[in-house]
Each structure stands twice: as structure tokens, then as C-alpha cells.
Design a protein around this motif. Structure first.
Motif, PDB file in Angstrom:
ATOM      1  N   THR A  94      32.902 -44.516  41.647  1.00  0.00           N
ATOM      2  CA  THR A  94      33.963 -44.063  40.580  1.00  0.00           C
ATOM      3  C   THR A  94      33.551 -44.328  39.106  1.00  0.00           C
ATOM      4  OG1 THR A  94      35.261 -46.010  40.609  1.00  0.00           O
ATOM      5  CG2 THR A  94      35.936 -44.369  42.160  1.00  0.00           C
ATOM      6  N   GLN A  95      34.071 -43.826  38.203  1.00  0.00           N
ATOM      7  CA  GLN A  95      34.032 -44.085  36.771  1.00  0.00           C
ATOM      8  C   GLN A  95      34.831 -45.506  36.737  1.00  0.00           C
ATOM      9  OE1 GLN A  95      32.512 -42.258  34.275  1.00  0.00           O
ATOM     10  NE2 GLN A  95      31.905 -41.261  35.965  1.00  0.00           N
ATOM     11  N   PRO A  96      34.431 -46.471  35.574  1.00  0.00           N
ATOM     12  CA  PRO A  96      35.177 -47.758  35.444  1.00  0.00           C
ATOM     13  C   PRO A  96      36.480 -47.411  35.279  1.00  0.00           C
ATOM     14  CG  PRO A  96      32.995 -47.309  34.227  1.00  0.00           C
ATOM     15  CD  PRO A  96      33.482 -46.247  34.719  1.00  0.00           C
ATOM     16  N   SER A  97      37.263 -48.400  35.656  1.00  0.00           N
ATOM     17  CA  SER A  97      38.750 -48.274  35.185  1.00  0.00           C
ATOM     18  C   SER A  97      38.948 -48.538  33.717  1.00  0.00           C
ATOM     19  CB  SER A  97      39.610 -49.565  35.974  1.00  0.00           C
ATOM     20  OG  SER A  97      39.129 -50.809  35.586  1.00  0.00           O
ATOM     21  N   ASP A  98      40.309 -48.301  33.426  1.00  0.00           N
ATOM     22  CA  ASP A  98      40.514 -48.539  32.123  1.00  0.00           C
ATOM     23  C   ASP A  98      40.204 -49.936  31.530  1.00  0.00           C
ATOM     24  OD1 ASP A  98      41.068 -46.014  31.217  1.00  0.00           O
ATOM     25  OD2 ASP A  98      43.169 -46.091  31.735  1.00  0.00           O
ATOM     26  N   ALA A  99      39.725 -50.354  30.690  1.00  0.00           N
ATOM     27  CA  ALA A  99      39.663 -51.972  30.286  1.00  0.00           C
ATOM     28  C   ALA A  99      40.843 -52.772  30.188  1.00  0.00           C
ATOM     29  CB  ALA A  99      38.781 -52.004  29.053  1.00  0.00           C
ATOM     30  N   LEU A 100      40.933 -54.035  30.767  1.00  0.00           N
ATOM     31  CA  LEU A 100      42.044 -54.750  30.769  1.00  0.00           C
ATOM     32  C   LEU A 100      41.468 -55.845  29.872  1.00  0.00           C
ATOM     33  CD1 LEU A 100      44.332 -55.994  33.346  1.00  0.00           C
ATOM     34  CD2 LEU A 100      43.303 -57.618  32.017  1.00  0.00           C
ATOM     35  N   LEU A 101      42.204 -56.469  28.746  1.00  0.00           N
ATOM     36  CA  LEU A 101      41.880 -57.297  27.838  1.00  0.00           C
ATOM     37  C   LEU A 101      42.632 -58.789  28.434  1.00  0.00           C
ATOM     38  CD1 LEU A 101      41.110 -58.690  25.180  1.00  0.00           C
ATOM     39  CD2 LEU A 101      43.009 -57.948  24.434  1.00  0.00           C
ATOM     40  N   LEU A 102      42.047 -59.678  28.796  1.00  0.00           N
ATOM     41  CA  LEU A 102      42.441 -60.991  29.351  1.00  0.00           C
ATOM     42  C   LEU A 102      42.289 -61.916  28.068  1.00  0.00           C
ATOM     43  CD1 LEU A 102      43.385 -62.879  31.594  1.00  0.00           C
ATOM     44  CD2 LEU A 102      40.885 -63.479  31.877  1.00  0.00           C
ATOM     45  N   LEU A 103      43.623 -62.560  27.699  1.00  0.00           N
ATOM     46  CA  LEU A 103      43.666 -63.318  26.699  1.00  0.00           C
ATOM     47  C   LEU A 103      43.925 -64.876  27.123  1.00  0.00           C
ATOM     48  CD1 LEU A 103      45.824 -61.564  24.011  1.00  0.00           C
ATOM     49  CD2 LEU A 103      43.353 -61.886  24.141  1.00  0.00           C
ATOM     50  N   VAL A 104      43.278 -65.716  26.788  1.00  0.00           N
ATOM     51  CA  VAL A 104      43.476 -67.285  27.114  1.00  0.00           C
ATOM     52  C   VAL A 104      43.958 -68.063  25.934  1.00  0.00           C
ATOM     53  CG1 VAL A 104      42.593 -69.336  28.282  1.00  0.00           C
ATOM     54  CG2 VAL A 104      41.587 -66.954  28.610  1.00  0.00           C
ATOM     55  N   THR A 105      45.386 -68.485  25.968  1.00  0.00           N
ATOM     56  CA  THR A 105      46.038 -68.863  24.734  1.00  0.00           C
ATOM     57  C   THR A 105      45.858 -70.336  24.864  1.00  0.00           C
ATOM     58  OG1 THR A 105      48.214 -69.347  25.973  1.00  0.00           O
ATOM     59  CG2 THR A 105      47.728 -67.093  25.168  1.00  0.00           C
ATOM     60  N   PHE A 161      40.173 -60.115  42.681  1.00  0.00           N
ATOM     61  CA  PHE A 161      39.247 -61.180  42.053  1.00  0.00           C
ATOM     62  C   PHE A 161      39.914 -62.202  41.528  1.00  0.00           C
ATOM     63  CE2 PHE A 161      37.356 -56.621  42.242  1.00  0.00           C
ATOM     64  CZ  PHE A 161      36.185 -56.824  42.676  1.00  0.00           C
ATOM     65  N   HIS A 162      39.513 -63.362  41.723  1.00  0.00           N
ATOM     66  CA  HIS A 162      40.225 -64.750  41.026  1.00  0.00           C
ATOM     67  C   HIS A 162      39.490 -65.333  40.205  1.00  0.00           C
ATOM     68  CE1 HIS A 162      43.208 -63.907  44.623  1.00  0.00           C
ATOM     69  NE2 HIS A 162      42.029 -63.951  45.396  1.00  0.00           N
ATOM     70  N   ILE A 163      40.144 -65.651  39.125  1.00  0.00           N
ATOM     71  CA  ILE A 163      39.507 -66.788  38.236  1.00  0.00           C
ATOM     72  C   ILE A 163      40.263 -67.877  38.049  1.00  0.00           C
ATOM     73  CG2 ILE A 163      38.556 -66.785  35.718  1.00  0.00           C
ATOM     74  CD1 ILE A 163      38.679 -64.012  35.523  1.00  0.00           C
ATOM     75  N   ARG A 194      56.704 -59.715  32.654  1.00  0.00           N
ATOM     76  CA  ARG A 194      55.726 -58.526  32.425  1.00  0.00           C
ATOM     77  C   ARG A 194      54.316 -58.988  32.338  1.00  0.00           C
ATOM     78  NH1 ARG A 194      57.116 -53.354  28.927  1.00  0.00           N
ATOM     79  NH2 ARG A 194      54.944 -53.162  29.297  1.00  0.00           N
ATOM     80  N   SER A 195      53.372 -58.374  33.162  1.00  0.00           N
ATOM     81  CA  SER A 195      51.999 -58.602  33.304  1.00  0.00           C
ATOM     82  C   SER A 195      51.203 -58.428  32.280  1.00  0.00           C
ATOM     83  CB  SER A 195      51.320 -58.214  34.630  1.00  0.00           C
ATOM     84  OG  SER A 195      51.395 -56.798  34.706  1.00  0.00           O
ATOM     85  N   ALA A 196      51.739 -57.373  31.480  1.00  0.00           N
ATOM     86  CA  ALA A 196      50.805 -56.927  30.110  1.00  0.00           C
ATOM     87  C   ALA A 196      51.629 -57.118  28.823  1.00  0.00           C
ATOM     88  CB  ALA A 196      50.459 -55.428  30.511  1.00  0.00           C
ATOM     89  N   PRO A 197      51.101 -57.108  27.923  1.00  0.00           N
ATOM     90  CA  PRO A 197      51.812 -57.047  26.533  1.00  0.00           C
ATOM     91  C   PRO A 197      52.907 -55.946  26.485  1.00  0.00           C
ATOM     92  CG  PRO A 197      49.551 -57.991  26.117  1.00  0.00           C
ATOM     93  CD  PRO A 197      49.849 -57.452  27.575  1.00  0.00           C
ATOM     94  N   TRP A 221      47.651 -60.717  37.458  1.00  0.00           N
ATOM     95  CA  TRP A 221      48.927 -61.364  37.976  1.00  0.00           C
ATOM     96  C   TRP A 221      48.351 -62.845  37.980  1.00  0.00           C
ATOM     97  CZ3 TRP A 221      50.281 -64.880  41.357  1.00  0.00           C
ATOM     98  CH2 TRP A 221      51.484 -65.096  41.806  1.00  0.00           C
ATOM     99  N   PRO A 222      49.353 -63.636  37.363  1.00  0.00           N
ATOM    100  CA  PRO A 222      50.932 -63.030  36.983  1.00  0.00           C
ATOM    101  C   PRO A 222      50.881 -62.310  35.618  1.00  0.00           C
ATOM    102  CG  PRO A 222      50.356 -65.721  36.655  1.00  0.00           C
ATOM    103  CD  PRO A 222      49.241 -65.143  37.081  1.00  0.00           C
ATOM    104  N   SER A 223      49.863 -62.526  34.773  1.00  0.00           N
ATOM    105  CA  SER A 223      49.612 -61.902  33.443  1.00  0.00           C
ATOM    106  C   SER A 223      48.405 -61.783  32.826  1.00  0.00           C
ATOM    107  CB  SER A 223      50.630 -62.730  32.580  1.00  0.00           C
ATOM    108  OG  SER A 223      50.605 -62.259  31.395  1.00  0.00           O
ATOM    109  N   SER A 224      48.291 -61.015  31.994  1.00  0.00           N
ATOM    110  CA  SER A 224      46.850 -60.952  31.110  1.00  0.00           C
ATOM    111  C   SER A 224      46.766 -61.675  29.943  1.00  0.00           C
ATOM    112  CB  SER A 224      46.536 -59.318  30.837  1.00  0.00           C
ATOM    113  OG  SER A 224      47.514 -58.986  30.114  1.00  0.00           O
ATOM    114  N   VAL A 225      47.886 -62.344  29.722  1.00  0.00           N
ATOM    115  CA  VAL A 225      47.924 -63.385  28.842  1.00  0.00           C
ATOM    116  C   VAL A 225      48.531 -64.823  29.268  1.00  0.00           C
ATOM    117  CG1 VAL A 225      48.888 -64.155  26.556  1.00  0.00           C
ATOM    118  CG2 VAL A 225      48.581 -61.607  26.976  1.00  0.00           C
ATOM    119  N   LEU A 226      47.658 -65.578  29.481  1.00  0.00           N
ATOM    120  CA  LEU A 226      47.802 -67.048  30.290  1.00  0.00           C
ATOM    121  C   LEU A 226      47.121 -68.212  29.442  1.00  0.00           C
ATOM    122  CD1 LEU A 226      46.823 -65.660  33.574  1.00  0.00           C
ATOM    123  CD2 LEU A 226      49.073 -66.313  32.974  1.00  0.00           C
ATOM    124  N   PRO A 227      47.698 -69.359  29.690  1.00  0.00           N
ATOM    125  CA  PRO A 227      47.230 -70.662  28.960  1.00  0.00           C
ATOM    126  C   PRO A 227      46.073 -71.038  29.562  1.00  0.00           C
ATOM    127  CG  PRO A 227      49.104 -71.135  30.351  1.00  0.00           C
ATOM    128  CD  PRO A 227      48.996 -69.565  30.498  1.00  0.00           C
TER     129      PRO A 227
END
Length: 277
Positions: free
Chosen positions: A109-120, A82-84, A165-168, A34-40
């Protein structure tokens, strides 16, 4: 405990214990951005890890390496954040999370599905255009074409983004400079502002500046595609610039020719012996 004093609804489960599995690890958690996995670059992101069952604590990883751990922060004990802050190029990559439950022996637990973070902001801005202009019937297919600028070392992928939308919306690989995204059976839900980015398919996942937005509007049975009026795509802006230069050049030549004719006419009249006083 046992189920001796309770009514059994399913094998191995009893009332009040529906969240507790008898055998095997608990279901894996989910990770969202949040707010998105693709951020500047220089922006901030919050990663939310949600577990299907109450958890003792959560672990946050990048590419398999532990970055942080946290206690659940909601009343149901099923979510941690978790904040970045001040995102940089090196923050791009695949993230996962795990939760350790309150079940016996602190089952993980097993790991969650991987989330790709893109920094534009690290590659040149692409352009996004539509094959259709004006209106097309709702329920039809709409193709949005993303074209990257410049050359990039190694394989690249394209991501279609939608405001809010938070994901592509879609991610696709490409070998050339252009990639088509298809929106099938468009409805009012597809209304919104779209943009695209391209990025390196391998670390450090360098991502481009997002394209100028393209607005898709669906009302009733009519769909309209228009470019954002605030800032046309680069290709269109370049076309306007070239066209203006050509028009200015033609106008300048015309003025010079007309000036030459007028000067010649004036000179001829001045030299004529029969000119009136």
C-alpha cells in the motif's frame, strides 16, 4: 480468477471479490496511537496500523526509516500493533505504516497518513485559560487561550488536548507566546477536561509539560467553564501568592503602628504626675 461464473455488480468486481482491486495499489492503511499520541516521558504507547483489506504483514516507519514489521494479529488480518516502551525525547516524531496484501504479487500500500508522536516533559508548563467564565449559551463559540512559559529556540506549535481523546483536538502554529483555540457551536460533546502543550515544530520535537486542566461542562442549553479545583493554573497561583504577600505586609504594618500608639499611651500615663494610685 475471472468473473465468468459470477454476477457482476460493478465494473471489474464480482461477488466475493469486492476487496480486490483490478488496477492500482490498494487503499492506504491508517495509523493511530493508544492511549494517546501525546504522552509523558517514561510511559508506553501502542501504535495500531489498520488496513482496509486482509494483509500478509505490516511495516512500521519513523520519518521514512523502517523500525519494525509485524504479522496481523486479528482474525480479519487487517490490523497489527507496534509497541514503544519507556518513551524518551528521541521517540518524538512522525510515524507511518504500510501493509502488504494477500493480493497477487504481494502488492504494497501507500504509506498511511503521518501520525505525530509527542513526548512531554521537556519544556516548561504553559497555562490554559478561558475568555468566558461562568455560563454561556450552548451553540456559541468558546475561546481557550494557551500561553507558553519561557523561551524556545525555533518555531513552536500549540496542541489542544482533551482527556479521553487519543489525538489532539487542534494543532496550530504560533509566532508569539500566546495562542487562542476556538471551539465552535459547543454542545454536550465538548464537555470534558482540556489542557494544552507547546512543542518544537522541528526535530527533536521537544514538548512541554501539559498545562493544568480546564473543565468545560455542557448540560442542556447551558455551558459552564471552571478551572480544576485541585490545582489552579500557574498564573492564578502566582496571583494568589502575590496577593497573600501584600495582605500579610499590610497586616504587619498595621500591627506595628497600633503597637506604637499603645506603647506611647502607656509611657505617657506612667510619667503623668496626676495619675491615680
Amino acid at each position: 480468477g475471472t468473473c465468468d461464473s459470477c454476477v457482476i455488480f460493478f465494473p471489474g468486481l464480482c461477488v466475493g471479490q469486492s476487496d480486490i482491486p483490478v488496477n492500482g495499489p490498494p487503499p492506504k492503511p491508517s495509523l493511530s496511537a493508544w492511549p494517546s499520541s501525546v504522552l509523558p516521558t517514561q510511559s508506553s504507547v501502542t501504535m495500531r496500523c489498520r488496513s482496509p483489506a486482509p494483509s500478509e504483514y505490516f511495516i512500521f516507519k519513523k520519518e521514512g526509516f523502517v523500525l519494525d514489521s509485524a504479522k496481523p494479529n486479528d482474525l480479519t488480518e487487517k490490523m497489527a500493533e507496534f509497541h514503544i516502551a519507556e518513551l524518551q525525547q528521541n521517540h518524538g516524531g512522525h510515524y507511518t505504516c504500510e501493509s502488504f496484501s494477500k493480493w497477487p504479487n504481494g502488492t504494497g500500500t501507500q504509506p498511511s497518513d503521518a501520525l505525530l508522536l509527542l513526548v512531554t516533559g521537556y519544556l516548561s508548563k504553559p497555562s490554559l485559560q478561558a475568555y468566558h467564565r461562568g455560563t454561556v449559551p450552548a451553540g456559541s463559540q468558546v475561546i481557550l487561550q494557551c500561553q507558553k512559559a519561557g523561551s524556545v529556540l525555533g518555531p513552536v506549535r500549540f496542541a489542544l488536548l482533551k482527556e479521553g481523546r487519543s489525538a489532539p483536538v487542534q494543532i496550530r502554529s504560533a509566532t508569539g507566546r500566546v495562542l487562542d483555540f476556538s471551539l465552535l457551536n459547543v454542545t454536550a460533546r465538548d464537555s470534558g477536561r482540556y489542557s494544552c502543550v507547546y512543542y518544537q515544530a522541528k526535530a527533536p520535537y521537544r514538548a512541554s509539560i501539559p498545562s493544568n486542566p480546564l473543565e468545560v461542562s455542557v448540560t442542556g442549553k447551558v455551558l459552564m467553564i471552571i478551572f480544576s479545583l485541585s490545582e489552579p493554573p500557574d498564573t492564578m497561583r502566582e496571583g494568589y501568592t502575590v496577593g497573600n504577600l501584600i495582605r500579610f505586609g499590610v497586616a504587619a504594618v498595621t500591627v506595628l503602628i497600633m503597637g506604637g500608639f499603645l506603647l506611647e499611651a502607656w509611657h505617657s500615663q506612667r510619667l503623668s504626675p496626676n495619675r491615680p494610685w
